[in-house]
Design a protein around this motif. Sequence first.
Motif, short mmCIF file in Angstrom:
data_model
loop_
_atom_site.label_atom_id
_atom_site.label_comp_id
_atom_site.label_asym_id
_atom_site.label_seq_id
_atom_site.Cartn_x
_atom_site.Cartn_y
_atom_site.Cartn_z
N UNK A 1 3.09 -6.21 -6.23
CA UNK A 1 2.05 -6.09 -5.19
C UNK A 1 0.87 -5.28 -5.72
N UNK A 2 1.15 -4.23 -6.48
CA UNK A 2 0.10 -3.41 -7.07
C UNK A 2 -0.75 -4.23 -8.05
N UNK A 3 -0.11 -5.01 -8.89
CA UNK A 3 -0.83 -5.84 -9.86
C UNK A 3 -1.75 -6.83 -9.14
N UNK A 4 -1.27 -7.44 -8.09
CA UNK A 4 -2.07 -8.40 -7.32
C UNK A 4 -3.29 -7.70 -6.72
N UNK A 5 -3.09 -6.55 -6.07
CA UNK A 5 -4.20 -5.85 -5.44
C UNK A 5 -5.23 -5.38 -6.47
N UNK A 6 -4.75 -4.86 -7.60
CA UNK A 6 -5.67 -4.38 -8.64
C UNK A 6 -6.53 -5.51 -9.20
N UNK A 7 -6.04 -6.74 -9.11
CA UNK A 7 -6.79 -7.88 -9.63
C UNK A 7 -7.94 -8.31 -8.72
N UNK A 8 -7.94 -7.83 -7.49
CA UNK A 8 -9.00 -8.20 -6.55
C UNK A 8 -10.27 -7.42 -6.88
N UNK A 9 -11.39 -8.11 -6.97
CA UNK A 9 -12.64 -7.48 -7.40
C UNK A 9 -13.16 -6.42 -6.43
N UNK A 10 -12.75 -6.48 -5.18
CA UNK A 10 -13.25 -5.52 -4.19
C UNK A 10 -12.32 -4.33 -3.99
N UNK A 11 -11.20 -4.28 -4.70
CA UNK A 11 -10.29 -3.13 -4.65
C UNK A 11 -10.53 -2.29 -5.91
N UNK A 12 -10.86 -1.02 -5.71
CA UNK A 12 -11.17 -0.14 -6.85
C UNK A 12 -9.98 0.67 -7.33
N UNK A 13 -9.16 1.16 -6.41
CA UNK A 13 -8.04 2.02 -6.76
C UNK A 13 -6.84 1.66 -5.88
N UNK A 14 -5.67 1.66 -6.50
CA UNK A 14 -4.42 1.43 -5.75
C UNK A 14 -3.47 2.57 -6.13
N UNK A 15 -2.85 3.19 -5.11
CA UNK A 15 -1.86 4.23 -5.37
C UNK A 15 -0.65 3.99 -4.48
N UNK A 16 0.46 4.61 -4.83
CA UNK A 16 1.69 4.44 -4.06
C UNK A 16 1.71 5.37 -2.85
#
Length: 132
Positions: A56-71
């Motif tokens: 899920x993290x990999x998918x979100x990080x691939x989106x151009x409008x998402x800058x940071x993902x954390x748990x």
Amino acid sequence: MRRIITFGTFDVLHVGHIKILQRAKDMGDHLTVGLSSDALSIAKKGRAPVYPFTSRQTILKALRFVDTVFMEESLEKKREYIIQHKADALVMGNDWEGKFDEFEDICDVIYLPRTPSISTTEIIEIIKETDL
């Protein structure tokens, strides 16, 4: 720079997720996503996510409008996460309306309308039925 934060499981990514993330990003310059850990997802929903956290993290990080993902490991740490990520606004779907108003002392709290007629739970149920 205006920093936006949102939280969720984002399991079985669908157009509703995309729209809410895009609208959240449109409200600022930087979008941070607190992605529920597998354990937190189980605690919240009573079932494991279809995709594990790392996927899920990999998918979100691939989106151009998402800058940071954390748990996100705990619902009780939301205030801490908002402060830690220096968020100017917390954006959530309106199914959470009123549930995060307690954070209005540290940031704007904005509830966005959800995309009608789509939900992760419904998609999972449909997939289960066709898998017979």
